[in-house]
Scaffold this motif. Structure first.
Motif, PDB file in Angstrom:
ATOM      1  N   ARG A 422      63.056  56.578  31.266  1.00 50.23           N
ATOM      2  CA  ARG A 422      64.200  57.376  31.689  1.00 50.23           C
ATOM      3  C   ARG A 422      65.139  57.583  30.507  1.00 50.23           C
ATOM      4  O   ARG A 422      65.296  56.709  29.660  1.00 50.23           O
ATOM      5  CB  ARG A 422      64.952  56.684  32.832  1.00 50.23           C
ATOM      6  CG  ARG A 422      64.172  56.620  34.137  1.00 50.23           C
ATOM      7  CD  ARG A 422      65.010  55.955  35.222  1.00 50.23           C
ATOM      8  NE  ARG A 422      64.282  55.845  36.473  1.00 50.23           N
ATOM      9  CZ  ARG A 422      64.248  56.788  37.398  1.00 50.23           C
ATOM     10  NH1 ARG A 422      64.890  57.909  37.195  1.00 50.23           N
ATOM     11  NH2 ARG A 422      63.574  56.616  38.518  1.00 50.23           N
ATOM     12  N   LEU A 423      65.768  58.740  30.465  1.00 50.85           N
ATOM     13  CA  LEU A 423      66.733  59.041  29.419  1.00 50.85           C
ATOM     14  C   LEU A 423      68.080  58.434  29.787  1.00 50.85           C
ATOM     15  O   LEU A 423      68.542  58.564  30.920  1.00 50.85           O
ATOM     16  CB  LEU A 423      66.869  60.557  29.260  1.00 50.85           C
ATOM     17  CG  LEU A 423      67.925  61.045  28.269  1.00 50.85           C
ATOM     18  CD1 LEU A 423      67.534  60.670  26.844  1.00 50.85           C
ATOM     19  CD2 LEU A 423      68.113  62.554  28.393  1.00 50.85           C
ATOM     20  N   ALA A 465      59.904  62.887  24.590  1.00 51.37           N
ATOM     21  CA  ALA A 465      58.534  63.356  24.377  1.00 51.37           C
ATOM     22  C   ALA A 465      58.115  64.283  25.515  1.00 51.37           C
ATOM     23  O   ALA A 465      58.463  64.039  26.675  1.00 51.37           O
ATOM     24  CB  ALA A 465      57.577  62.173  24.293  1.00 51.37           C
ATOM     25  N   PRO A 466      57.367  65.343  25.213  1.00 46.53           N
ATOM     26  CA  PRO A 466      56.900  66.242  26.278  1.00 46.53           C
ATOM     27  C   PRO A 466      56.130  65.519  27.376  1.00 46.53           C
ATOM     28  O   PRO A 466      56.278  65.844  28.559  1.00 46.53           O
ATOM     29  CB  PRO A 466      56.016  67.241  25.525  1.00 46.53           C
ATOM     30  CG  PRO A 466      56.565  67.257  24.138  1.00 46.53           C
ATOM     31  CD  PRO A 466      57.007  65.853  23.872  1.00 46.53           C
ATOM     32  N   ASP A 467      55.317  64.544  27.005  1.00 51.21           N
ATOM     33  CA  ASP A 467      54.566  63.796  28.018  1.00 51.21           C
ATOM     34  C   ASP A 467      55.496  62.987  28.916  1.00 51.21           C
ATOM     35  O   ASP A 467      55.228  62.822  30.112  1.00 51.21           O
ATOM     36  CB  ASP A 467      53.558  62.864  27.341  1.00 51.21           C
ATOM     37  CG  ASP A 467      52.418  63.626  26.693  1.00 51.21           C
ATOM     38  OD1 ASP A 467      52.245  64.816  27.031  1.00 51.21           O
ATOM     39  OD2 ASP A 467      51.714  63.043  25.849  1.00 51.21           O
ATOM     40  N   THR A 468      56.568  62.481  28.332  1.00 50.88           N
ATOM     41  CA  THR A 468      57.545  61.740  29.133  1.00 50.88           C
ATOM     42  C   THR A 468      58.205  62.659  30.148  1.00 50.88           C
ATOM     43  O   THR A 468      58.329  62.325  31.332  1.00 50.88           O
ATOM     44  CB  THR A 468      58.610  61.109  28.216  1.00 50.88           C
ATOM     45  OG1 THR A 468      57.978  60.187  27.326  1.00 50.88           O
ATOM     46  CG2 THR A 468      59.669  60.378  29.031  1.00 50.88           C
ATOM     47  N   TYR A 469      58.614  63.825  29.671  1.00 44.01           N
ATOM     48  CA  TYR A 469      59.221  64.808  30.583  1.00 44.01           C
ATOM     49  C   TYR A 469      58.250  65.177  31.705  1.00 44.01           C
ATOM     50  O   TYR A 469      58.628  65.260  32.875  1.00 44.01           O
ATOM     51  CB  TYR A 469      59.622  66.058  29.796  1.00 44.01           C
ATOM     52  CG  TYR A 469      60.055  67.216  30.661  1.00 44.01           C
ATOM     53  CD1 TYR A 469      61.368  67.345  31.083  1.00 44.01           C
ATOM     54  CD2 TYR A 469      59.131  68.184  31.065  1.00 44.01           C
ATOM     55  CE1 TYR A 469      61.761  68.408  31.888  1.00 44.01           C
ATOM     56  CE2 TYR A 469      59.514  69.246  31.867  1.00 44.01           C
ATOM     57  CZ  TYR A 469      60.830  69.355  32.278  1.00 44.01           C
ATOM     58  OH  TYR A 469      61.206  70.401  33.076  1.00 44.01           O
ATOM     59  N   ALA A 470      56.986  65.396  31.360  1.00 46.53           N
ATOM     60  CA  ALA A 470      55.998  65.815  32.354  1.00 46.53           C
ATOM     61  C   ALA A 470      55.764  64.745  33.412  1.00 46.53           C
ATOM     62  O   ALA A 470      55.364  65.060  34.537  1.00 46.53           O
ATOM     63  CB  ALA A 470      54.683  66.164  31.662  1.00 46.53           C
ATOM     64  N   THR A 516      66.632  71.980  20.470  1.00 49.05           N
ATOM     65  CA  THR A 516      65.444  71.190  20.765  1.00 49.05           C
ATOM     66  C   THR A 516      65.669  70.380  22.032  1.00 49.05           C
ATOM     67  O   THR A 516      66.584  69.557  22.105  1.00 49.05           O
ATOM     68  CB  THR A 516      65.104  70.254  19.597  1.00 49.05           C
ATOM     69  OG1 THR A 516      64.948  71.034  18.410  1.00 49.05           O
ATOM     70  CG2 THR A 516      63.809  69.500  19.873  1.00 49.05           C
ATOM     71  N   VAL A 517      64.834  70.638  23.020  1.00 50.18           N
ATOM     72  CA  VAL A 517      64.914  69.952  24.312  1.00 50.18           C
ATOM     73  C   VAL A 517      63.513  69.482  24.677  1.00 50.18           C
ATOM     74  O   VAL A 517      62.601  70.301  24.824  1.00 50.18           O
ATOM     75  CB  VAL A 517      65.474  70.883  25.412  1.00 50.18           C
ATOM     76  CG1 VAL A 517      65.512  70.159  26.757  1.00 50.18           C
ATOM     77  CG2 VAL A 517      66.853  71.391  25.036  1.00 50.18           C
ATOM     78  N   ALA A 518      63.343  68.173  24.786  1.00 45.92           N
ATOM     79  CA  ALA A 518      62.031  67.590  25.102  1.00 45.92           C
ATOM     80  C   ALA A 518      60.953  68.116  24.159  1.00 45.92           C
ATOM     81  O   ALA A 518      59.855  68.467  24.574  1.00 45.92           O
ATOM     82  CB  ALA A 518      61.656  67.850  26.552  1.00 45.92           C
ATOM     83  N   GLY A 519      61.293  68.185  22.882  1.00 44.87           N
ATOM     84  CA  GLY A 519      60.328  68.585  21.873  1.00 44.87           C
ATOM     85  C   GLY A 519      60.090  70.071  21.760  1.00 44.87           C
ATOM     86  O   GLY A 519      59.270  70.503  20.952  1.00 44.87           O
ATOM     87  N   GLN A 520      60.794  70.885  22.551  1.00 40.03           N
ATOM     88  CA  GLN A 520      60.597  72.332  22.529  1.00 40.03           C
ATOM     89  C   GLN A 520      61.853  73.031  22.028  1.00 40.03           C
ATOM     90  O   GLN A 520      62.977  72.572  22.263  1.00 40.03           O
ATOM     91  CB  GLN A 520      60.255  72.847  23.931  1.00 40.03           C
ATOM     92  CG  GLN A 520      59.062  72.182  24.569  1.00 40.03           C
ATOM     93  CD  GLN A 520      57.785  72.400  23.786  1.00 40.03           C
ATOM     94  OE1 GLN A 520      57.597  73.455  23.192  1.00 40.03           O
ATOM     95  NE2 GLN A 520      56.915  71.416  23.784  1.00 40.03           N
ATOM     96  N   SER A 521      61.663  74.158  21.343  1.00 43.17           N
ATOM     97  CA  SER A 521      62.776  74.957  20.850  1.00 43.17           C
ATOM     98  C   SER A 521      63.137  75.990  21.914  1.00 43.17           C
ATOM     99  O   SER A 521      62.379  76.929  22.161  1.00 43.17           O
ATOM    100  CB  SER A 521      62.391  75.648  19.541  1.00 43.17           C
ATOM    101  OG  SER A 521      63.432  76.486  19.083  1.00 43.17           O
ATOM    102  N   LEU A 522      64.295  75.816  22.549  1.00 42.90           N
ATOM    103  CA  LEU A 522      64.667  76.639  23.694  1.00 42.90           C
ATOM    104  C   LEU A 522      66.062  77.224  23.517  1.00 42.90           C
ATOM    105  O   LEU A 522      66.943  76.595  22.939  1.00 42.90           O
ATOM    106  CB  LEU A 522      64.652  75.807  24.986  1.00 42.90           C
ATOM    107  CG  LEU A 522      63.338  75.130  25.379  1.00 42.90           C
ATOM    108  CD1 LEU A 522      63.558  74.227  26.579  1.00 42.90           C
ATOM    109  CD2 LEU A 522      62.273  76.163  25.680  1.00 42.90           C
TER     110      LEU A 522
END
Length: 659
Positions: A422-423, A465-470, A516-522
């Motif tokens: 958890r964040l 990490a993206p996997d953590t978010y998923a 950068t949000v959960a490893g993605q540029s948004l």
């Protein structure tokens, strides 16, 4: 790759025609169509808006839907028209020149990937142009007859071609041939008129959709209208005003240009500058007309617009990226996917290097890539084969890397398992408790003087990490994204020194600036519109996303959490509607006024709150009123339900929500 959301409207409008309904008279959420909703119905954009595409296009959708209601079939129909355009250009200007169109990544993506139908109107338009301007060793003859009809077909597919017919009529008048001018007008109007007759009902026939709310005040990647709105906010609700300067541009071009190509170049340029609605695939309109000159401006424009609009997420580098992380929409310049991914990615560095040396898409560069033309037939075959190859790759199921695709490939449970990291929201909680008051207003000056806790929290947003978010539950993902949006908005405000009077004064704050949000540029728009609104059926997010304006919902003094999300959203909706910026009921004046947010995003409430009776207004308005009625007193609910009042939207105050 996944197509754009327009294709679902194409499928729906073709499908309901096969059932005997007119898409011009019934929007997708019409009660009469309720029994016919498909499993993909919720993916249709603007559910409360009836058809905006011209009648000949609708007949094309109907014909395809009669065969199969299939995205693949529609894509193939658009690609077929695209290949015919490439063939026409190759016959006239030679294969090496036609490469500018046939191998253009934006063109390939728009039709084979995004499934946009614009190739249908480009085909007759290009054919008309080539007929009107034959090679010097040929006599024009009566080519104007066929050109008039072809321009008419183009108009009946996409009405944006209409001024081109006016140019042909003007040329005829200059030659003092009134009879020919009348023939041109008649032939050019014939396809639109005949195809519209099919949909004529109740004394009305669909032509230009001036009554559509999307046409009247929709906005997308606009240029001049954006700057006008900065000094004149009321222009956001009056797109028609840009028809005036565009008409001036068209008139000037009618008087000054001598060829259809000259007129078309100037007209498209005016449209891109002045139109309040610009999508990336619109730039495919200009590419065929750049083929004769190999225009460098078009080369750079097509590539840059492609990158800006289509690549919101960074492509990975290396020889073996995961399939879900490759950008299928950009096989020539940014890497590929499927069985062709590796060789395409290996040429990526050379292509980028050529950007700086002025060789992009040139014949020399293609020759250096090992493509030799034995003869004209082989030369034409290669771009066609490549287009088909890329089409197959696009249809094979690859998708761009994003939080969306990661969520689709995961199967989160109702609650995030304890093993999922958890964040910590501690820093963000400190910011909200310290600098936000009970009215939801922010002490930006004090926050600007001590930004460290906010900066640390935003850094942690990117480190997830993206996997953590998923692995998180839907509730945890929604809470995370709302907190990310609101925190980034706060940072965007305090990054300006001195502080701006309105967030709208910050250039590119929603559409351009990336985080950068959960490893993605948004962008902020991507968080709100591409993820939260598209991937979660939760309209209450609009009460939680705070855009730093006085008319926005109040900012909470604590972060959202997955464990308490439902309770927090319920409380947030009540606070918002209790404020004068959310809801005003004046029974003496028999008037109800609600936030403009319900106008802008009203379709988000329709899947869950649509009703066939009670309240007032159209389907979108009744759905939002039904939602609102569940958060007011019983007396107010009864008043809203009876529907005998005037419904208005509150003026939106964009001034900063500062203390």
């Amino acid at each position: 790759m996944e197509p754009g959301d327009d294709v679902w409207r194409y499928l729906w409008e073709g499908y309901i025609q096969t059932l005997g309904f007119s898409p011009y008279h019934l929007p997708p959420n019409a009660p009469a169509l309720l029994p016919y909703r498909t499993e993909w119905w919720s993916q249709i954009n603007h559910l409360d808006v009836s058809a905006i595409y011209p009648p000949l296009t609708q007949l094309g959708f109907r014909g395809l839907a009669a065969i199969a209601v299939s995205v693949l079939l529609f894509k193939l129909a658009f690609v077929a028209a695209d290949l015919l355009v490439g063939w026409l250009l190759s016959r006239r200007f030679g294969p090496s020149n036609a490469i500018l169109y046939a191998w253009n990544p934006m063109v390939i993506y728009a039709f084979a990937g995004g499934a946009h139908y614009d190739s249908w109107f480009i085909l007759p338009l290009v054919a008309a142009w080539l007929l009107l301007e034959p090679p010097e060793d040929r006599v024009e003859g009566r080519r104007w007859l066929w050109s008039s009809l072809l321009l008419g077909l183009s108009i009946a597919v996409k009405w944006i071609s209409l001024p081109l017919l006016a140019w042909l009529m003007m040329r005829s008048l200059r030659q003092r041939t009134l009879g020919r001018t009348l023939w041109i007008a008649g032939l050019g109007s014939l396809p639109m008129g005949l195809s519209a007759l099919v949909f004529c009902r109740g004394g009305t026939c669909p032509l230009i959709p001036t009554s559509s709310t999307f046409v009247s005040h929709g906005r997308s990647a606009e240029f001049i209208p954006h700057w006008v709105a900065q000094v004149w906010p009321a222009s956001l609700q009056a797109n028609w005003i840009y028809g005036i300067p565009l008409a001036v541009v068209v008139l000037w071009l009618l008087l000054r240009t001598n060829t259809l190509r000259q007129f078309t170049d100037g007209y498209w340029f005016g449209v891109f500058l002045l139109s309040p609605i610009v999508h990336f695939w619109y730039f495919t309109w200009i590419v065929p007309f750049a083929v004769p000159s190999q225009n460098w401006g078009v080369r750079w424009l097509s590539l840059s617009s492609f990158v800006y609009f289509v690549l919101p997420h960074a492509c990975p580098t290396g020889d073996s990226p995961p399939p879900s992380a490759c950008c299928c929409g950009c096989p020539l310049s940014w890497g590929g996917c499927g069985p062709w991914g590796t060789p395409l990615r290996q040429s990526q560095a050379a292509l980028i290097k050529n950007l700086g040396t002025g060789q992009l898409w040139s014949t020399n560069m293609l020759h250096n890539r090992g493509i030799a033309y034995a003869d004209s037939r082989l030369a034409m075959l290669k771009p066609t084969a490549l287009t088909l190859m890329v089409t197959i790759a696009l249809l094979s199921g690859c998708s761009s890397a994003s939080l969306v695709s990661q969520r689709e490939t995961s199967t989160p449970s109702a609650a995030t398992p304890a093993s999922a990291t958890r964040l910590s929201y501690d820093d963000y909680a400190t910011v909200l408790a310290t600098y936000v008051d009970e009215q939801g207003l922010v002490d930006y000056r004090a926050l600007q003087a001590n930004p460290q806790p906010l900066t640390q929290f935003i850094d942690r947003l990117g480190a997830v990490a993206p996997d953590t978010y998923a692995a998180w539950s839907d509730a945890d993902q929604i809470a995370f994204l709302i907190n990310a949006y609101n925190a980034i908005t706060l940072q965007s405000i305090i990054n300006e020194d001195p502080l701006k009077d309105s967030i709208k004064d910050i250039f590119g704050v929603w559409k351009i600036k990336r985080h950068t949000v959960a490893g993605q540029s948004l962008t902020l728009d991507a968080i709100e519109h591409d993820i939260l609104r598209q991937e979660f059926s939760e309209p209450r997010i609009h009460a939680a996303l705070v855009c730093a304006a006085q008319s926005c919902p109040p900012l909470r003094q604590a972060p959202y959490t997955g464990a308490r999300l439902d309770q927090q959203l319920e409380d947030q909706v009540r606070r918002w509607l209790a404020s004068p910026h959310g809801l005003q009921i004046d029974r003496d004046a028999n008037r109800v006024a609600i936030s403009a947010i319900f106008d802008w995003f009203g379709e988000d409430w329709q899947p869950r709150y649509a009703v066939e009776s009670g309240f007032t207004g159209n389907g979108k308005q009744r759905a939002t009123l039904n939602f609102i009625s569940q958060y007011v007193s019983p007396e107010q609910r009864a008043y809203l339900l009876q529907g005998d009042y005037t419904l208005d939207y509150l003026d939106y105050d964009w001034s900063l929500n500062r203390q």
